[in-house]
Design a protein around this motif. Structure first.
Motif, PDB file in Angstrom:
ATOM      1  N   HIS A  50     -10.165  -1.692  14.078  1.00  0.00           N
ATOM      2  CA  HIS A  50      -9.928  -2.274  15.267  1.00  0.00           C
ATOM      3  C   HIS A  50     -11.323  -2.178  16.283  1.00  0.00           C
ATOM      4  CE1 HIS A  50      -5.310  -1.477  14.298  1.00  0.00           C
ATOM      5  NE2 HIS A  50      -6.067  -2.465  13.620  1.00  0.00           N
ATOM      6  N   GLY A  51     -11.183  -2.936  17.402  1.00  0.00           N
ATOM      7  CA  GLY A  51     -12.280  -2.857  18.388  1.00  0.00           C
ATOM      8  C   GLY A  51     -13.893  -2.968  17.904  1.00  0.00           C
ATOM      9  N   THR A  86     -13.372   0.062   2.569  1.00  0.00           N
ATOM     10  CA  THR A  86     -12.532   0.716   1.820  1.00  0.00           C
ATOM     11  C   THR A  86     -12.385   2.218   2.077  1.00  0.00           C
ATOM     12  OG1 THR A  86     -13.165  -0.561  -0.195  1.00  0.00           O
ATOM     13  CG2 THR A  86     -11.992   1.527  -0.751  1.00  0.00           C
ATOM     14  N   LEU A  87     -10.914   2.536   2.453  1.00  0.00           N
ATOM     15  CA  LEU A  87     -10.937   4.083   2.898  1.00  0.00           C
ATOM     16  C   LEU A  87      -9.892   4.976   1.902  1.00  0.00           C
ATOM     17  CD1 LEU A  87      -9.944   3.273   6.574  1.00  0.00           C
ATOM     18  CD2 LEU A  87     -12.352   3.938   5.416  1.00  0.00           C
ATOM     19  N   LEU A 105     -12.562   6.068  13.064  1.00  0.00           N
ATOM     20  CA  LEU A 105     -11.452   5.449  12.865  1.00  0.00           C
ATOM     21  C   LEU A 105     -10.186   6.381  13.003  1.00  0.00           C
ATOM     22  CD1 LEU A 105     -12.430   3.136   9.774  1.00  0.00           C
ATOM     23  CD2 LEU A 105     -11.913   2.398  12.274  1.00  0.00           C
ATOM     24  N   ALA A 106     -10.336   7.546  12.537  1.00  0.00           N
ATOM     25  CA  ALA A 106      -9.223   8.462  12.337  1.00  0.00           C
ATOM     26  C   ALA A 106      -8.660   8.655  13.609  1.00  0.00           C
ATOM     27  CB  ALA A 106      -9.849   9.698  11.831  1.00  0.00           C
ATOM     28  N   ARG A 107      -7.120   8.763  13.492  1.00  0.00           N
ATOM     29  CA  ARG A 107      -6.261   9.068  14.755  1.00  0.00           C
ATOM     30  C   ARG A 107      -5.511  10.467  14.146  1.00  0.00           C
ATOM     31  NH1 ARG A 107      -9.884   6.679  16.277  1.00  0.00           N
ATOM     32  NH2 ARG A 107      -9.974   5.166  17.907  1.00  0.00           N
ATOM     33  N   PRO A 108      -5.274  11.548  14.906  1.00  0.00           N
ATOM     34  CA  PRO A 108      -6.389  11.881  15.894  1.00  0.00           C
ATOM     35  C   PRO A 108      -7.653  12.112  15.235  1.00  0.00           C
ATOM     36  CG  PRO A 108      -4.854  13.764  15.445  1.00  0.00           C
ATOM     37  CD  PRO A 108      -4.458  12.470  14.757  1.00  0.00           C
ATOM     38  N   ARG A 109      -8.601  11.966  16.363  1.00  0.00           N
ATOM     39  CA  ARG A 109     -10.095  12.137  15.702  1.00  0.00           C
ATOM     40  C   ARG A 109     -10.301  13.514  15.571  1.00  0.00           C
ATOM     41  NH1 ARG A 109     -13.660   8.301  19.218  1.00  0.00           N
ATOM     42  NH2 ARG A 109     -12.684   6.913  18.279  1.00  0.00           N
ATOM     43  N   SER A 110      -9.789  14.168  16.493  1.00  0.00           N
ATOM     44  CA  SER A 110      -9.993  15.755  16.275  1.00  0.00           C
ATOM     45  C   SER A 110      -9.540  16.434  15.319  1.00  0.00           C
ATOM     46  CB  SER A 110      -9.492  16.527  17.492  1.00  0.00           C
ATOM     47  OG  SER A 110      -7.781  16.131  17.597  1.00  0.00           O
ATOM     48  N   ALA A 111      -8.471  15.844  14.225  1.00  0.00           N
ATOM     49  CA  ALA A 111      -7.946  16.447  13.059  1.00  0.00           C
ATOM     50  C   ALA A 111      -9.057  16.013  12.099  1.00  0.00           C
ATOM     51  CB  ALA A 111      -6.589  15.627  12.870  1.00  0.00           C
ATOM     52  N   MET A 112      -9.512  14.912  12.033  1.00  0.00           N
ATOM     53  CA  MET A 112     -10.513  14.613  11.008  1.00  0.00           C
ATOM     54  C   MET A 112     -11.848  15.345  11.251  1.00  0.00           C
ATOM     55  SD  MET A 112     -11.570  13.002   8.407  1.00  0.00           S
ATOM     56  CE  MET A 112     -10.290  11.915   8.116  1.00  0.00           C
ATOM     57  N   TRP A 134      -5.336   5.933  10.209  1.00  0.00           N
ATOM     58  CA  TRP A 134      -6.218   4.984  10.467  1.00  0.00           C
ATOM     59  C   TRP A 134      -6.039   4.231  11.680  1.00  0.00           C
ATOM     60  CZ3 TRP A 134      -9.705   7.864   8.339  1.00  0.00           C
ATOM     61  CH2 TRP A 134      -9.708   8.312   7.291  1.00  0.00           C
ATOM     62  N   ASP A 135      -7.169   3.934  12.399  1.00  0.00           N
ATOM     63  CA  ASP A 135      -7.251   2.834  13.441  1.00  0.00           C
ATOM     64  C   ASP A 135      -7.635   1.640  13.049  1.00  0.00           C
ATOM     65  OD1 ASP A 135      -6.612   1.580  16.086  1.00  0.00           O
ATOM     66  OD2 ASP A 135      -8.636   2.578  16.879  1.00  0.00           O
ATOM     67  N   ALA A 136      -6.745   1.164  11.940  1.00  0.00           N
ATOM     68  CA  ALA A 136      -7.209  -0.202  11.353  1.00  0.00           C
ATOM     69  C   ALA A 136      -5.907  -0.750  10.672  1.00  0.00           C
ATOM     70  CB  ALA A 136      -8.292   0.340  10.319  1.00  0.00           C
ATOM     71  N   THR A 137      -6.279  -2.018  10.246  1.00  0.00           N
ATOM     72  CA  THR A 137      -5.061  -2.727   9.707  1.00  0.00           C
ATOM     73  C   THR A 137      -5.403  -2.962   8.311  1.00  0.00           C
ATOM     74  OG1 THR A 137      -4.737  -3.829  11.702  1.00  0.00           O
ATOM     75  CG2 THR A 137      -3.844  -4.971   9.851  1.00  0.00           C
ATOM     76  N   ARG A 138      -4.444  -2.897   7.501  1.00  0.00           N
ATOM     77  CA  ARG A 138      -4.394  -2.862   5.887  1.00  0.00           C
ATOM     78  C   ARG A 138      -4.793  -4.381   5.675  1.00  0.00           C
ATOM     79  NH1 ARG A 138      -2.097   0.469   1.944  1.00  0.00           N
ATOM     80  NH2 ARG A 138      -2.643  -1.309   0.794  1.00  0.00           N
ATOM     81  N   ASP A 139      -5.751  -4.487   4.731  1.00  0.00           N
ATOM     82  CA  ASP A 139      -6.275  -5.781   4.534  1.00  0.00           C
ATOM     83  C   ASP A 139      -5.838  -5.964   2.909  1.00  0.00           C
ATOM     84  OD1 ASP A 139      -8.261  -8.409   5.247  1.00  0.00           O
ATOM     85  OD2 ASP A 139      -8.169  -7.823   2.993  1.00  0.00           O
ATOM     86  N   ASP A 140      -4.822  -6.779   2.572  1.00  0.00           N
ATOM     87  CA  ASP A 140      -4.233  -7.047   1.229  1.00  0.00           C
ATOM     88  C   ASP A 140      -4.864  -8.067   0.407  1.00  0.00           C
ATOM     89  OD1 ASP A 140      -3.056  -4.189   1.232  1.00  0.00           O
ATOM     90  OD2 ASP A 140      -1.497  -5.040   2.333  1.00  0.00           O
TER      91      ASP A 140
END
Length: 318
Positions: free
Chosen positions: A214-215, A225-226, A271-278, A310-316
Motif C-alpha cells: 500500500h502507499g 513475495t513475503l 511494510l510491517a505493522r507494528p513496525r516496532s515489532a519487526m 503486513w501493510d499490503a494486500t494479498r495478490d493471488d
C-alpha cells in the motif's frame, strides 16, 4: 520397482527421496510420483503432531516410509533424520525435497544422468540440482562445454551422493530454517565439491505469499513475495552467521548477497505493522548472529513476530 532400474550402470545404484513436511495438506500425489522414480521415499514430519496424521497416512499409502519427529526441530534436523534413514536402508544417494515441491516424470533420472556424466571429471565429488527452482534460474556459470554451476542452490531437488555427505557432512541444524542450503553450498565449495545444475530441468514449487504494498513509494515495486514474519529472524541471524564463518573465503559473493538481503529487510520493515515489532525482531536476530547463537528463535522474539502483519494486500493471481 523404480524407473531407474532399467538403465542402471550408474555410480549411484540406489537413489531415495527424502521429503520434509510440517503441517502438510496434500502429500499423497507428490509422494506417488517420487515413488515411481526412486528406490524409496522417506517422509520426515517435523513435529506437526496429531493434526498431520491423515496426511502422513496418505504418504504411507503412496509408498513412503514416515518418520514423525516428536517436536519441531527445524528443516535441517528433519532433512538429516531422513538422510540418515535412507542411508541405513542402503541408499547410495538421496534427493531432498520440501513438501511444496513437485516433479515431472524424468526429474530424478535427469539428476542421476548428469551426476554420472560429471563424477569422473570432478575429483572432489558432485551434487546436482535442477537449473530452475520455481521458475528461477539458480545457476550462474555456463562453461564452454555447457556445464552449469549453481551458486546458491535450494536444497529441494538436490541430489546428494553418500560420498558427498561423507565428505561435507549433514545440514547445519543450528540454522534451524533459512539459508540452510546456502551454508551447505558454501561448505561444499570449501571441500572441493562441485554443485552443478541440470540444464533445462525444472522443480515446481510454491513460494511464499505474494503481496502488493500500500502507499507510495513501495506500491511501485509491484508484487512482492513475503515470508511469514518470524522467518525474518532466521534470515537475518543466519545471514550474519554465514558472514562470520565464510566471508574471508567468499567475500564478493557474500557481500553481494548480503546487500540484497538487507535491502529486502528494509522493505519488510517498512511494510510491517507494528513496525516496532519487526524492528525488534530484526535487531534481536542481528544480536544473536553476532554472538554466534543458533537454534530455535527465543520465545520472546517469536511472540513479537506473531503480532506482526503486513501493510499490503494479498495478490493471488497466477
Amino acid at each position: 520397482m523404480s524407473s531407474l532400474e532399467s538403465a542402471r550402470s550408474s555410480s549411484v545404484e540406489s537413489v531415495w527421496a527424502v521429503v520434509t513436511s510440517f503441517h502438510p495438506d496434500d502429500l499423497g500425489p507428490g509422494i506417488a510420483r517420487l515413488a515411481q522414480q526412486t528406490d524409496g521415499v522417506i517422509v520426515v514430519d517435523d513435529g506437526s503432531g496429531p493434526a498431520a496424521a491423515e496426511q502422513l497416512d496418505h504418504a504411507r499409502a503412496s509408498g513412503a516410509e514416515v518418520v514423525a519427529l516428536p517436536e519441531n526441530g527445524g528443516i535441517a534436523a528433519a532433512l538429516n533424520a531422513g538422510i540418515r534413514r535412507a542411508f541405513e536402508r542402503g541408499a547410495d544417494a538421496v534427493v531432498t525435497f520440501d513438501q511444496d515441491s513437485s516433479v515431472d516424470a524424468d526429474f530424478v533420472s535427469t539428476l542421476v544422468t548428469l551426476h554420472d556424466d560429471l563424477v569422473e571429471s570432478t575429483p572432489g565429488g558432485v551434487a546436482v540440482v535442477p537449473q530452475f527452482f520455481a521458475g528461477v534460474d539458480q545457476t550462474v556459470v555456463r562453461a564452454a562445454d555447457g556445464r552449469l554451476a549453481a551458486r546458491n542452490p535450494i536444497q529441494s531437488g538436490m541430489l546428494l551422493p553418500r560420498s558427498v555427505v561423507d565428505a561435507v557432512g549433514l545440514f547445519r541444524e543450528d540454522f534451524f530454517i533459512d539459508l540452510v542450503d546456502t551454508e551447505y553450498a558454501l561448505r561444499c565449495a570449501s571441500a572441493g565439491v562441485a554443485v552443478m545444475g541440470a540444464p533445462g530441468l525444472r522443480l515446481h514449487h510454491r513460494l511464499g505469499a505474494r503481496y502488493r504494498a500500500h502507499g507510495w513509494p513501495l506500491r511501485r515495486l509491484g508484487v512482492l513475495t513475503l515470508s511469514a514474519p518470524f522467518r525474518y529472524y532466521y534470515r537475518m541471524r543466519n545471514r550474519i552467521l554465514l558472514e562470520k564463518e565464510y566471508l574471508p573465503r567468499f567475500r564478493s559473493r557474500l557481500l553481494r548477497d548480503g546487500l540484497i538481503d538487507r535491502a529486502h529487510f528494509l522493505i519488510v520493515l517498512l511494510l510491517a505493522r507494528p513496525r516496532s515489532a519487526m524492528w525488534d525482531t530484526l535487531r534481536s536476530a542481528a544480536r544473536d548472529g553476532r554472538r554466534g547463537v543458533g537454534g530455535r528463535m527465543p520465545a520472546a522474539a517469536a511472540a513479537r513476530a506473531r503480532a506482526i502483519s503486513w501493510d499490503a494486500t494479498r495478490d493471488d493471481e497466477d
